[in-house]
Structures are given as structure tokens and as C-alpha cells.
Motif scaffolding. Structure first.
Motif, PDB file in Angstrom:
ATOM      1  N   PRO A   1      -3.268  -0.403 -10.249  1.00 50.59           N
ATOM      2  CA  PRO A   1      -3.162   0.656 -10.605  1.00 50.59           C
ATOM      3  C   PRO A   1      -3.934   1.214 -11.301  1.00 50.59           C
ATOM      4  O   PRO A   1      -4.180   2.633 -11.705  1.00 50.59           O
ATOM      5  CB  PRO A   1      -1.260   1.306 -10.669  1.00 50.59           C
ATOM      6  CG  PRO A   1      -0.879  -0.246 -10.597  1.00 50.59           C
ATOM      7  CD  PRO A   1      -1.800  -1.488 -10.330  1.00 50.59           C
ATOM      8  N   LEU A   2      -4.621   0.554 -12.205  1.00 54.86           N
ATOM      9  CA  LEU A   2      -4.896   0.882 -13.393  1.00 54.86           C
ATOM     10  C   LEU A   2      -6.291   1.191 -12.981  1.00 54.86           C
ATOM     11  O   LEU A   2      -7.306   1.927 -13.046  1.00 54.86           O
ATOM     12  CB  LEU A   2      -5.665  -0.306 -14.672  1.00 54.86           C
ATOM     13  CG  LEU A   2      -4.037  -0.359 -15.540  1.00 54.86           C
ATOM     14  CD1 LEU A   2      -4.509  -1.653 -16.410  1.00 54.86           C
ATOM     15  CD2 LEU A   2      -4.023   0.902 -16.636  1.00 54.86           C
ATOM     16  N   ALA A   3      -7.056   0.059 -12.319  1.00 54.10           N
ATOM     17  CA  ALA A   3      -8.236   0.645 -11.527  1.00 54.10           C
ATOM     18  C   ALA A   3      -8.268   2.296 -10.717  1.00 54.10           C
ATOM     19  O   ALA A   3      -9.043   2.791 -10.425  1.00 54.10           O
ATOM     20  CB  ALA A   3      -8.883  -0.515 -10.184  1.00 54.10           C
ATOM     21  N   VAL A   4      -7.264   2.645 -10.542  1.00 53.91           N
ATOM     22  CA  VAL A   4      -6.769   3.432  -9.659  1.00 53.91           C
ATOM     23  C   VAL A   4      -7.063   5.272 -10.626  1.00 53.91           C
ATOM     24  O   VAL A   4      -7.405   5.981 -10.215  1.00 53.91           O
ATOM     25  CB  VAL A   4      -5.765   3.813  -8.199  1.00 53.91           C
ATOM     26  CG1 VAL A   4      -5.451   5.028  -8.127  1.00 53.91           C
ATOM     27  CG2 VAL A   4      -6.025   2.880  -7.017  1.00 53.91           C
ATOM     28  N   ALA A   5      -6.758   4.291 -11.539  1.00 48.36           N
ATOM     29  CA  ALA A   5      -6.062   5.413 -12.723  1.00 48.36           C
ATOM     30  C   ALA A   5      -7.973   5.931 -12.845  1.00 48.36           C
ATOM     31  O   ALA A   5      -8.282   6.667 -13.578  1.00 48.36           O
ATOM     32  CB  ALA A   5      -5.622   5.138 -13.813  1.00 48.36           C
TER      33      ALA A   5
ATOM     34  N   MET B   1      -8.067   4.302  -1.578  1.00 50.39           N
ATOM     35  CA  MET B   1      -7.423   3.793  -0.103  1.00 50.39           C
ATOM     36  C   MET B   1      -7.696   2.412  -0.673  1.00 50.39           C
ATOM     37  O   MET B   1      -5.879   1.802   0.013  1.00 50.39           O
ATOM     38  CB  MET B   1      -8.106   4.671   1.185  1.00 50.39           C
ATOM     39  CG  MET B   1      -7.685   5.554   1.230  1.00 50.39           C
ATOM     40  SD  MET B   1      -8.019   6.427   3.709  1.00 50.39           S
ATOM     41  CE  MET B   1     -10.512   6.174   2.741  1.00 50.39           C
ATOM     42  N   TYR B   2      -8.782   1.807  -0.159  1.00 48.33           N
ATOM     43  CA  TYR B   2      -8.803   0.508  -0.244  1.00 48.33           C
ATOM     44  C   TYR B   2      -8.109  -0.246  -0.949  1.00 48.33           C
ATOM     45  O   TYR B   2      -7.282  -1.158  -0.978  1.00 48.33           O
ATOM     46  CB  TYR B   2      -9.798  -0.441   0.147  1.00 48.33           C
ATOM     47  CG  TYR B   2     -10.560  -1.487   0.142  1.00 48.33           C
ATOM     48  CD1 TYR B   2      -9.970  -2.606   1.244  1.00 48.33           C
ATOM     49  CD2 TYR B   2     -10.528  -2.396  -1.271  1.00 48.33           C
ATOM     50  CE1 TYR B   2     -10.072  -3.714   1.236  1.00 48.33           C
ATOM     51  CE2 TYR B   2     -10.596  -3.520  -1.485  1.00 48.33           C
ATOM     52  CZ  TYR B   2     -10.151  -4.586  -0.110  1.00 48.33           C
ATOM     53  OH  TYR B   2     -10.058  -5.802   0.320  1.00 48.33           O
ATOM     54  N   LEU B   3      -7.950   0.281  -2.281  1.00 44.70           N
ATOM     55  CA  LEU B   3      -6.715  -0.765  -3.418  1.00 44.70           C
ATOM     56  C   LEU B   3      -5.800  -0.439  -3.253  1.00 44.70           C
ATOM     57  O   LEU B   3      -5.148  -1.328  -3.795  1.00 44.70           O
ATOM     58  CB  LEU B   3      -7.649  -0.474  -4.824  1.00 44.70           C
ATOM     59  CG  LEU B   3      -9.146  -0.080  -5.572  1.00 44.70           C
ATOM     60  CD1 LEU B   3      -9.407  -0.144  -6.613  1.00 44.70           C
ATOM     61  CD2 LEU B   3      -9.201  -2.103  -4.766  1.00 44.70           C
ATOM     62  N   VAL B   4      -5.229   0.488  -3.213  1.00 46.95           N
ATOM     63  CA  VAL B   4      -3.812   1.124  -2.384  1.00 46.95           C
ATOM     64  C   VAL B   4      -3.583   0.487  -1.678  1.00 46.95           C
ATOM     65  O   VAL B   4      -2.537  -0.966  -0.922  1.00 46.95           O
ATOM     66  CB  VAL B   4      -3.723   2.272  -2.575  1.00 46.95           C
ATOM     67  CG1 VAL B   4      -2.284   2.501  -1.839  1.00 46.95           C
ATOM     68  CG2 VAL B   4      -4.042   3.121  -3.712  1.00 46.95           C
ATOM     69  N   ASP B   5      -4.060  -0.090  -0.179  1.00 48.15           N
ATOM     70  CA  ASP B   5      -3.782  -0.533   0.933  1.00 48.15           C
ATOM     71  C   ASP B   5      -3.716  -2.494   0.429  1.00 48.15           C
ATOM     72  O   ASP B   5      -2.794  -3.178   0.704  1.00 48.15           O
ATOM     73  CB  ASP B   5      -4.710  -0.291   2.456  1.00 48.15           C
ATOM     74  CG  ASP B   5      -4.255   1.455   2.299  1.00 48.15           C
ATOM     75  OD1 ASP B   5      -3.085   1.066   2.138  1.00 48.15           O
ATOM     76  OD2 ASP B   5      -4.715   1.000   3.544  1.00 48.15           O
ATOM     77  N   LEU B   6      -5.091  -2.362  -0.237  1.00 53.60           N
ATOM     78  CA  LEU B   6      -4.829  -4.365  -0.624  1.00 53.60           C
ATOM     79  C   LEU B   6      -3.623  -4.265  -1.711  1.00 53.60           C
ATOM     80  O   LEU B   6      -2.776  -5.086  -1.734  1.00 53.60           O
ATOM     81  CB  LEU B   6      -6.071  -4.416  -1.564  1.00 53.60           C
ATOM     82  CG  LEU B   6      -6.116  -5.768  -2.011  1.00 53.60           C
ATOM     83  CD1 LEU B   6      -6.652  -6.702  -1.044  1.00 53.60           C
ATOM     84  CD2 LEU B   6      -7.635  -5.838  -2.798  1.00 53.60           C
ATOM     85  N   ARG B   7      -3.171  -3.690  -2.119  1.00 50.34           N
ATOM     86  CA  ARG B   7      -1.772  -4.064  -3.267  1.00 50.34           C
ATOM     87  C   ARG B   7      -0.984  -4.005  -2.258  1.00 50.34           C
ATOM     88  O   ARG B   7       0.021  -4.851  -2.884  1.00 50.34           O
ATOM     89  CB  ARG B   7      -1.448  -2.651  -4.370  1.00 50.34           C
ATOM     90  CG  ARG B   7      -0.961  -2.888  -5.747  1.00 50.34           C
ATOM     91  CD  ARG B   7      -0.633  -1.676  -6.314  1.00 50.34           C
ATOM     92  NE  ARG B   7       0.574  -2.460  -7.247  1.00 50.34           N
ATOM     93  CZ  ARG B   7       1.519  -1.734  -7.285  1.00 50.34           C
ATOM     94  NH1 ARG B   7       2.219  -1.305  -6.426  1.00 50.34           N
ATOM     95  NH2 ARG B   7       1.923  -1.892  -8.579  1.00 50.34           N
ATOM     96  N   ALA B   8      -0.202  -3.269  -1.294  1.00 48.07           N
ATOM     97  CA  ALA B   8       0.621  -3.213  -0.263  1.00 48.07           C
ATOM     98  C   ALA B   8       0.827  -4.387   0.335  1.00 48.07           C
ATOM     99  O   ALA B   8       1.173  -4.262   1.091  1.00 48.07           O
ATOM    100  CB  ALA B   8       0.589  -2.282   0.198  1.00 48.07           C
ATOM    101  N   GLY B   9      -0.974  -5.359   0.031  1.00 49.55           N
ATOM    102  CA  GLY B   9      -0.794  -6.490   1.661  1.00 49.55           C
ATOM    103  C   GLY B   9      -1.510  -5.689   2.818  1.00 49.55           C
ATOM    104  O   GLY B   9      -1.407  -6.769   3.691  1.00 49.55           O
TER     105      GLY B   9
END
Length: 457
Positions: free
Chosen positions: A78-82, A129-137
Motif C-alpha cells: 500500500p505504501l508503494a502504491v501510494a 496492477m502488478y503490486l496489487v496482484d502481488l499482495r493478493a497472491g
């Protein structure tokens, strides 16, 4: 370096294709690093000052993903996305925020004047897109080379399409020239590129000469007649379609030449019989991004009608803001949010909608709201709307013949993507494509070039 420029067509592209073919045959392990290098050269051709920004952005996001994969951390992604969104806001929206702050009595903040890095919206969304999907597994870890290519691949870095990692990552390890359909792919790539170039220079750019003077007159405070308003609005309606879909065809064609299949981005949107269908056909990769990464997290259609309507409105309003740092873009997005909400209510009520009437209402709504998208201010938009709704002098000289070819292709013709997959290789087809490319190149050589509209976003 525009796709429709001689520097690209006779300089960068032939050299890039030759180097890529040599690497793929002689040193396959060099192929991906070479594509990264070519992509950075292409990006730096616009403004070399922003290459470090792209490189640092890739490096920091890759390191974040790597650290998350090794150690986890609830707040790291979340910090990286922000951080990515804050960087986008700094470059794209600082001026708008300064203008809004200036409306407060007693405040006079300085307005930043730095240049907007090309493609920053698109590569920021790829990071997200990549970071969110990475966090979601859902997403796997990538090495730096593959991640850099996913973000910076030159056919799509400036104006999309928005590509999910799952659509492209597995293709990086293929041997593009060893496939049984390798030559068929190359032929389709050249065909897509040629059709996209023709759409841009023969349909999109000429319509700009009808749209630009009218919207410029409105921006300068001059009265716009009914004939001028409709001519300018219809011209821009078709111009933006052929400009952006032409760019997308060229991007998809270029990617095929380098062994990569990118997702389709347009599917005859002006045939849509509802606003919901329009957004499933227009800028399809952005629509699904907004759906999956904004609309659904906001509640989507799972938490009742009120939440669904609010999520639609918020999603489209933010989608409008993404398109540009201006309140007219916000109003354009909000209008589409309201229109989509009304469509939900209509369907919930079980009311009928004949296809012909649905098409007419959808086309008129989309056409009228393009005024907010194109106008430089609300005052200019108001001047256009006065003409469109008959609250101005009638005027004369509406050049309807200029819109006939554009309307026929947009409303009756197949998409370039569909056409290249239906047509079978034949000498006559190759000859026709060659003649089309020669004619387009002559048009480019006539200095009739316009920058792609979506490069500003």
C-alpha cells in the motif's frame, strides 16, 4: 519519436527489428535485455531527462516487490502504491491543485511549470496492477529484466494498452521466430501497423482540421454557430476514435513484430447500444482496470444499489481526472458516471430499450460529453453547447461529406484486429497493403502529422 514519423519508420524500427532478430537467433539470452535497452532509447528520444525517472521508478518498485516476496509486510505494498500515485499527482496534478487553492481568498500559491513525463499515467498504472496482484497472491515474482520490460516495452509505454502481467509475462520466454506461425504473426503485425497508420493519417488527422478551429474559437470567447458546433463536435468524436484506435493498432502490430501479443483495446465502440456496452468496447484495458482496481474495491454491485451507484460515479469521476488535470475532465467522467448509474436504474426497473433507440441515445450522449473532454474550459464548453442545442446563430457550410468515410469505417467496418485475423494471406492483399503503406508514407512526408491525442495523458 512518433510512430508516424520518418525517424521511427526509417530509423529506429528497422534497426530495432534487425538487432532483435540477430539476438533471437544468435544469443537468445540477450533478447530481453536488448528489448529493455531499445525501449529506454525510444522513451529517451522524447526527452532524455525523464529516462532516469522511468529507470528509478522501475528499480524502486521492483525492489519493493522483491522485499515483499522475501519478508512480507502488510503495509509495504500500500505504501508503494501510494508513492506511485503521489509521484503521478506531483507531475500531473500539482498545477490543478495550485489553481484550486488559489480560489481560496488570501491564498496565492505558485503554479508549478515542470513538464509532464510522457506515459507516466500508463507506467504508473502498470506498477499498481502488478503490486496489487502481488499482495493478493495472484502475481509471481519477476527478475529485474522482465519487470523492466513489462513496464517499459516501447510499443505500449506511452499510451497503452494497459497490459496485465499475466497477459505478457509468459511470452517473454518464448522463441518468437521458432513458432510455426512466426511468419503469419509478422504478416499480421505489419498489416495491423499499416492499417493503424492509415487510420491515423487518412481519417484522424484530417478531422483535426475541422475540430480544432471550432474549439479554438470557443476557447477565445467567440460565438460558435449551430453548424460550426456540430461540425467541430462530430469531427472530434471520430478524430479521437481513429487517433487512439489507430495508435493501438500500430502498438499491437509493433508488438507482434517483436514476438509479443498485446490485448485488444477497441471493439467498434460507436456501435454500442448502451453506455455500459460502450465502455466495454472503448479503451477496453482502461475500463477493466477501473473495474477491477477501483470499482470492485469500492463495493461494486455486491453491496446494494446505493453503493453500486456511488462506486460507479466515483470510478468514472476519477477516471475522468486520470485523463487530464482539469475540471472539465472531471465533469466528463462524472457525466459518464451518472449515465452509467441511470442505465443501472433503467435495467433494474425492467424497462425495454429498442436497440436502435439505445444506439442513438448512446451515440448522442457520448458525442455531447466529448465536448467537456475537448474544451479548454467550462466557458468554451458552454459556447459549444449553445451551438449544439440551437441557442446560437444557425451558421452555414456544414461539410457533411468529410464525415462519411469516418462514419462508415467506425460504424460499419470491422476492427483492424478482427480484419487481420479473418483475412487469409494472398498476393492481392499484400499488394493492397503495400500501396496503402506507400500512400500513408507520402501523407506523412507531406508534413501532415499530428501528435497522438492520448500522449498528453
Amino acid at each position: 519519436m512518433l510512430f508516424n514519423s520518418f525517424a521511427f519508420l526509417f530509423g529506429f524500427l528497422p534497426v530495432a527489428l534487425a538487432l532483435h532478430a540477430l539476438a533471437a537467433r544468435a544469443r537468445p539470452d540477450w533478447r530481453l535485455p536488448l528489448l529493455v535497452l531499445l525501449s529506454l532509447v525510444f522513451y529517451g528520444w522524447w526527452d532524455v531527462r525523464f529516462v532516469p525517472l522511468l529507470v528509478v521508478s522501475i528499480g524502486l518498485n521492483w525492489l519493493t516487490a522483491r522485499r515483499f516476496g522475501a519478508r512480507g509486510g502488510r503495509w509495504l505494498i500500500p505504501l508503494a502504491v501510494a508513492g506511485n500515485l503521489a509521484l503521478l499527482a506531483l507531475f500531473k496534478y500539482a498545477g490543478l491543485l495550485a489553481d484550486l487553492a488559489g480560489l481560496i481568498p488570501g491564498l496565492d500559491p505558485p503554479r508549478p511549470s515542470w513538464a509532464l513525463p510522457l506515459g507516466i499515467s500508463f507506467f504508473t498504472f502498470h506498477h499498481v496492477m502488478y503490486l496489487v496482484d502481488l499482495r493478493a497472491g495472484r502475481a509471481p515474482p519477476m527478475d529485474l529484466t522482465r519487470y523492466a520490460l513489462y513496464i517499459a516495452f516501447f510499443p505500449q509505454v506511452l499510451a497503452g494498452p494497459l497490459v496485465r502481467w499475466s497477459e505478457i509475462l509468459h511470452q517473454f520466454d518464448e522463441a518468437p521466430y521458432d513458432r510455426p506461425d512466426a511468419w503469419e504473426r509478422i504478416g499480421r503485425g505489419f498489416t495491423l501497423f499499416g492499417i493503424g497508420l492509415a487510420k491515423k493519417v487518412f481519417l484522424g488527422d484530417p478531422l483535426a482540421s475541422y475540430a480544432n478551429p471550432v474549439f479554438q474559437a470557443a476557447a477565445e470567447g467567440r460565438a460558435v454557430s449551430v453548424a460550426e458546433a456540430w461540425q467541430g463536435t462530430l469531427a472530434f468524436t471520430f478524430q479521437i476514435y481513429f487517433d487512439f484506435s489507430g495508435y493501438t493498432d500500430m502498438a499491437l502490430g509493433l508488438a507482434l513484430l517483436f514476438g509479443i501479443v498485446l490485448p485488444q483495446n477497441f471493439d467498434t465502440p460507436y456501435r454500442a447500444t448502451s453506455l455500459r456496452e460502450f465502455w466495454r468496447r472503448w479503451h477496453m484495458t482502461l475500463s477493466r482496470f477501473l473495474r477491477d482496481y477501483l470499482y470492485v474495491p469500492l463495493g461494486g454491485n455486491r453491496r446494494g444499489l446505493a453503493v453500486q451507484l456511488g462506486a460507479l460515479f466515483a470510478t468514472m469521476t476519477l477516471g475522468g481526472l486520470w485523463h487530464g488535470a482539469g475540471l472539465t475532465f472531471v465533469a466528463w467522467g462524472a457525466a459518464h458516471g451518472i449515465g452509467l448509474g441511470l442505465g443501472v436504474l433503467w435495467r433494474r426497473a425492467g424497462l425495454p430499450m429498442p436497440a436502435a433507440l439505445g444506439w442513438l441515445l448512446t451515440f448522442l450522449f457520448v458525442t455531447l460529453t466529448w465536448v467537456l473532454f475537448r474544451a479548454q474550459s467550462f466557458e468554451a464548453a458552454l459556447a459549444m453547447f449553445k451551438g449544439l442545442f440551437g441557442l446560437a446563430p444557425a451558421g452555414h457550410g456544414f461539410k457533411w461529406r468529410a464525415f462519411v468515410p469516418a462514419a462508415l469505417v467506425a460504424l460499419a467496418g470491422p476492427t483492424a484486429w478482427a480484419a487481420v485475423h479473418r483475412l487469409k494471406p494472398r498476393p492481392a492483399l499484400a499488394t493492397a497493403l503495400a500501396l496503402l503503406l506507400v500512400a500513408a508514407l507520402l501523407r506523412v512526408g507531406d508534413d501532415a502529422n499530428f501528435e497522438f491525442i492520448y500522449f498528453q495523458f
